[in-house]
Write an enzyme that holds these catalytic residues in place. Structure first.
Site, mmCIF file in Angstrom:
data_model
loop_
_atom_site.group_PDB
_atom_site.id
_atom_site.type_symbol
_atom_site.label_atom_id
_atom_site.label_comp_id
_atom_site.label_asym_id
_atom_site.label_seq_id
_atom_site.Cartn_x
_atom_site.Cartn_y
_atom_site.Cartn_z
ATOM 1 N N LYS A 196 0.852 -1.187 0.006
ATOM 2 C CA LYS A 196 0.033 0.124 0.060
ATOM 3 C C LYS A 196 0.903 1.191 -0.057
ATOM 4 O O LYS A 196 1.457 1.537 1.232
ATOM 5 C CB LYS A 196 -0.820 0.075 1.199
ATOM 6 C CG LYS A 196 -1.927 1.156 1.150
ATOM 7 C CD LYS A 196 -2.658 1.748 2.309
ATOM 8 C CE LYS A 196 -1.906 3.020 2.617
ATOM 9 N NZ LYS A 196 -1.916 4.166 1.844
ATOM 10 N N CYS A 305 14.277 9.610 6.284
ATOM 11 C CA CYS A 305 14.060 9.301 7.530
ATOM 12 C C CYS A 305 15.323 9.215 8.264
ATOM 13 O O CYS A 305 15.477 9.970 9.555
ATOM 14 C CB CYS A 305 13.512 7.769 7.694
ATOM 15 S SG CYS A 305 14.447 6.782 6.478
ATOM 16 N N GLU A 401 10.252 15.373 14.777
ATOM 17 C CA GLU A 401 10.701 15.448 13.526
ATOM 18 C C GLU A 401 9.935 16.315 12.562
ATOM 19 O O GLU A 401 8.743 16.378 12.662
ATOM 20 C CB GLU A 401 10.468 14.042 13.163
ATOM 21 C CG GLU A 401 10.944 13.650 11.551
ATOM 22 C CD GLU A 401 10.600 12.015 11.266
ATOM 23 O OE1 GLU A 401 9.678 11.673 11.558
ATOM 24 O OE2 GLU A 401 11.578 11.518 10.783
HETATM 25 P P1 NAP Z 1 2.089 8.237 7.963
HETATM 26 O O1 NAP Z 1 0.775 8.640 8.286
HETATM 27 O O2 NAP Z 1 2.738 7.469 9.035
HETATM 28 O O3 NAP Z 1 1.928 7.243 6.652
HETATM 29 C C1 NAP Z 1 2.729 6.330 6.016
HETATM 30 C C2 NAP Z 1 2.070 5.213 5.412
HETATM 31 O O4 NAP Z 1 0.998 4.836 6.282
HETATM 32 C C3 NAP Z 1 1.070 5.855 4.195
HETATM 33 O O5 NAP Z 1 0.861 5.040 3.233
HETATM 34 C C4 NAP Z 1 -0.399 6.010 4.908
HETATM 35 O O6 NAP Z 1 -1.543 6.204 4.016
HETATM 36 C C5 NAP Z 1 -0.283 4.843 5.933
HETATM 37 N N1 NAP Z 1 -1.427 5.058 7.099
HETATM 38 C C6 NAP Z 1 -1.942 6.310 7.379
HETATM 39 N N2 NAP Z 1 -2.580 5.694 8.540
HETATM 40 C C7 NAP Z 1 -2.746 4.368 8.616
HETATM 41 C C8 NAP Z 1 -3.408 3.590 9.370
HETATM 42 N N3 NAP Z 1 -4.147 4.017 10.434
HETATM 43 N N4 NAP Z 1 -3.194 2.164 9.231
HETATM 44 C C9 NAP Z 1 -2.374 1.783 8.270
HETATM 45 N N5 NAP Z 1 -1.561 2.533 7.547
HETATM 46 C C10 NAP Z 1 -1.769 3.999 7.535
HETATM 47 O O7 NAP Z 1 2.989 9.447 7.485
HETATM 48 P P2 NAP Z 1 2.615 10.754 6.828
HETATM 49 O O8 NAP Z 1 1.277 11.164 7.616
HETATM 50 O O9 NAP Z 1 2.492 10.721 5.401
HETATM 51 O O10 NAP Z 1 3.806 11.741 7.375
HETATM 52 C C11 NAP Z 1 3.788 12.230 8.670
HETATM 53 C C12 NAP Z 1 5.027 12.395 9.387
HETATM 54 O O11 NAP Z 1 5.653 10.764 9.483
HETATM 55 C C13 NAP Z 1 6.233 13.068 8.420
HETATM 56 O O12 NAP Z 1 6.012 14.573 8.540
HETATM 57 C C14 NAP Z 1 7.523 12.506 8.998
HETATM 58 O O13 NAP Z 1 7.796 12.952 10.231
HETATM 59 C C15 NAP Z 1 7.151 10.896 9.161
HETATM 60 N N6 NAP Z 1 7.513 10.139 8.102
HETATM 61 C C16 NAP Z 1 8.581 9.345 8.293
HETATM 62 C C17 NAP Z 1 9.065 8.428 7.324
HETATM 63 C C18 NAP Z 1 10.222 7.694 7.453
HETATM 64 O O14 NAP Z 1 10.648 7.265 6.282
HETATM 65 N N7 NAP Z 1 10.236 6.950 8.248
HETATM 66 C C19 NAP Z 1 8.259 8.647 5.966
HETATM 67 C C20 NAP Z 1 7.355 9.598 5.813
HETATM 68 C C21 NAP Z 1 6.827 10.256 6.908
HETATM 69 P P3 NAP Z 1 -2.016 7.438 3.451
HETATM 70 O O15 NAP Z 1 -0.978 8.607 3.575
HETATM 71 O O16 NAP Z 1 -2.065 7.240 1.910
HETATM 72 O O17 NAP Z 1 -3.396 7.714 4.077
#
Ligand code: NAP
Ligand code: MG
Length: 497
Positions: A196, A305, A401
């Protein structure tokens, strides 16, 4: 501002007209009625829109993946056959590298140079390295000491077997590369997988699924569901037929996924980002440290990350370090990812742009001094890079972060004081130490609380070197033999004769 973008390959537009939603059992399928617009962050206009998967579509993808697993469509091949197909998959990605790099740059906003070198280049290396484990997984024989019944002999050994259907939930910063970090170890182990992608950057994963079939992976072994995290992502994590969930993203979502996985006793691994420090000692080579900081902090606009975001600099070089960082960010030039000369590219989304700008405003309100970088266009999701000086350990920007081009600089006097600040964080993905004092480095490395410690380098990954976090940065490791073994179960066999 820049003007000169490279021409878009016709293959990119062909793909955009093909993609309709998810990719299940070798076919593009439309969603359940709801759609998501997929943006070009440089112009803030939609590239295309895709139908979103609901629970029923996710269930269909998992059912197909399970059916293929049970039939042995993939795991029933010999390891050498599977290895050859994965190597062909890598060859195809290399062959279509420019198309994939353009797709990623267009949708994610990143520089075409980064897309070519990392999203495609590193991915191909990763695929080839990991494909090699397909033929090298092994169990062991053990000399058991079972004494009863009298006169009975025993032969015992362990067998590594694929876990079953794996779910990979991936973020938007390196959409294709991180998807491959889930897909290739799972396939190498003999599993089926459902990916996904983030709804913000779903395109490259769909293209990958097509290429996998072209390489010889049977249809239905690698499926992609495009749907909201709270619906499709959550359904995958809680689905009873998913035997392992592997996730990269935020700590908050990672915890929900871990809980959902435990509820049906699926294995899980979580890579949850970091607040990664760079500790620069007084004796460090200043040129290398400044260049290292720019790379570590601003690669992919800081949407990495393992990016460095806390810079602990010995007071004797602190002012020079800040001045040089500031001069460097002022000399950058903003433009879309498809302009190879642009060094400041848009962030992934309007939502994320607002979040990063809010972090900068808050840091200023809490007392940080904001040193601003290059001018950026009004249109598109740009954020000019900033250096924050006068940051203290208590400020929000030193603790949370940001995931953007924001470099917080904090001076220290004693090495122990610097080390204490490095470790004063809930997160622990990666850290780097900058010094030429070998004895000092050897003493500090074991005391730094992080899954990866770099010395005189930062953000340099290799497919053979396990990668993952400690503390709130997650559980489990990607890369290396560990990543493939993490998609297997160990079966103990004991034969009496
Ligand atoms: P996120 O919400 O953790 O999203 C990552 C993935 O998880 C996306 O595919 C998202 O889907 C999915 N997801 C969201 N809620 C979920 C749930 N309840 N159950 C299962 N899957 C779920 O990250 P984000 O909102 O895009 O970013 C927020 C923050 O996360 C960033 O600002 C950053 O600090 C951190 N981040 C970290 C990394 C890393 O490499 N570790 C990468 C990205 C972001 P959808 O978004 O399509 O709904
Ligand atoms: Mg989210």
């Amino acid at each position: 501002m820049s003007q000169s973008t490279i021409p878009r390959l016709p293959e990119v537009d062909d793909f955009l007209s093909r993609a309709s939603g998810s990719f299940i059992d070798g076919e593009h399928i439309p969603g359940s009625g709801r759609h998501a617009e997929v943006f070009d962050p440089s112009s803030a206009t939609p590239l295309t829109h895709l139908g979103l998967a609901d629970k029923a579509i996710v269930d269909r993808a998992v059912a197909v993946a399970k059916q293929r697993f049970v039939e042995g469509a993939w795991r029933g091949m010999t390891p050498a056959q599977r290895e050859r197909i994965l190597l062909r998959f890598a060859d195809l990605l290399e062959l279509r590298g420019e198309e994939l790099a353009q797709l990623e740059s267009l949708n994610q906003g990143k520089s075409i140079n980064i897309a070519r070198m990392i999203d495609v280049g590193f991915s191909v290396d990763f695929m080839r390295y990991t494909a090699g484990w397909t033929t090298k997984l092994e169990g062991q024989t053990t000399d058991v000491s079972i004494g009863v019944p009298d006169g009975t002999n025993f032969h015992a050994y362990t067998l590594r077997q694929p876990v079953g259907v794996v779910a990979g939930i991936v973020p938007w910063n390196f959409p294709m590369m991180i998807a491959l970090w889930k897909v290739i170890p799972a396939l190498a182990a003999g599993c089926s997988i459902v990916i996904k992608p983030s709804t913000e950057t779903p395109l490259s994963a769909l293209r990958l699924a097509e290429l996998a079939i072209e390489a010889g992976v049977p249809a239905g072994v690698f499926n992609v569901v495009v749907g909201a995290g709270s619906i499709a992502g959550q359904r995958l994590a809680e689905h009873p037929d998913i035997r392992k969930v592997t996730f990269t993203g935020s700590t908050a979502v990672g915890k929900q996924i871990g809980h959902a996985a435990v509820d049906h006793m699926a294995c899980f691994s979580l890579e949850l980002g970091g607040k990664n420090p760079m500790l620069v000692l007084a004796d460090a080579d200043l040129d290398k440290a400044v260049n290292g900081a720019l790379m570590a902090g601003l690669l992919n606009q800081g949407q990495v990350c393992a990016a460095a975001s806390r810079f602990y600099i010995h007071r004797s070089i602190h002012d020079a370090f800040c001045e040089r960082l500031h001069a460097a960010i002022q000399g950058m030039r903003a433009g879309p990812g498809l302009d190879p000369e642009a060094t400041v590219n848009p962030l992934v989304s309007h939502r994320h742009q607002r979040s990063v700008l809010a972090h900068i405003e808050r840091a200023e309100a809490e007392g940080a001094r904001v040193l601003r970088g290059a001018e950026v266009p009004e249109t598109g999701f740009y954020v000019s890079p900033v250096v924050l000086s006068g940051v203290t350990q208590q400020m929000t920007v030193a603790r949370e972060e940001v995931f953007g081009p924001v470099l917080s600089v904090i001076p220290f006097d004693e090495v122990e004081e610097g080390l204490a600040m490095v470790n004063d964080s809930d997160l622990g993905l990666a850290a780097s130490l900058w010094t030429n004092d070998l004895s000092q480095a050897m003493r500090l490395i074991p005391r730094i609380e992080a899954g990866t410690v770099w010395v005189n380098t930062h953000v340099t990954l290799d497919a053979s070197l396990p990668f993952g976090g400690v503390k709130q940065s997650g559980v489990g490791r990607e890369f290396g033999r560990e990543a493939v073994e993490a998609c297997t179960e160990l079966k103990s066999v004991c034969i009496a004769y």
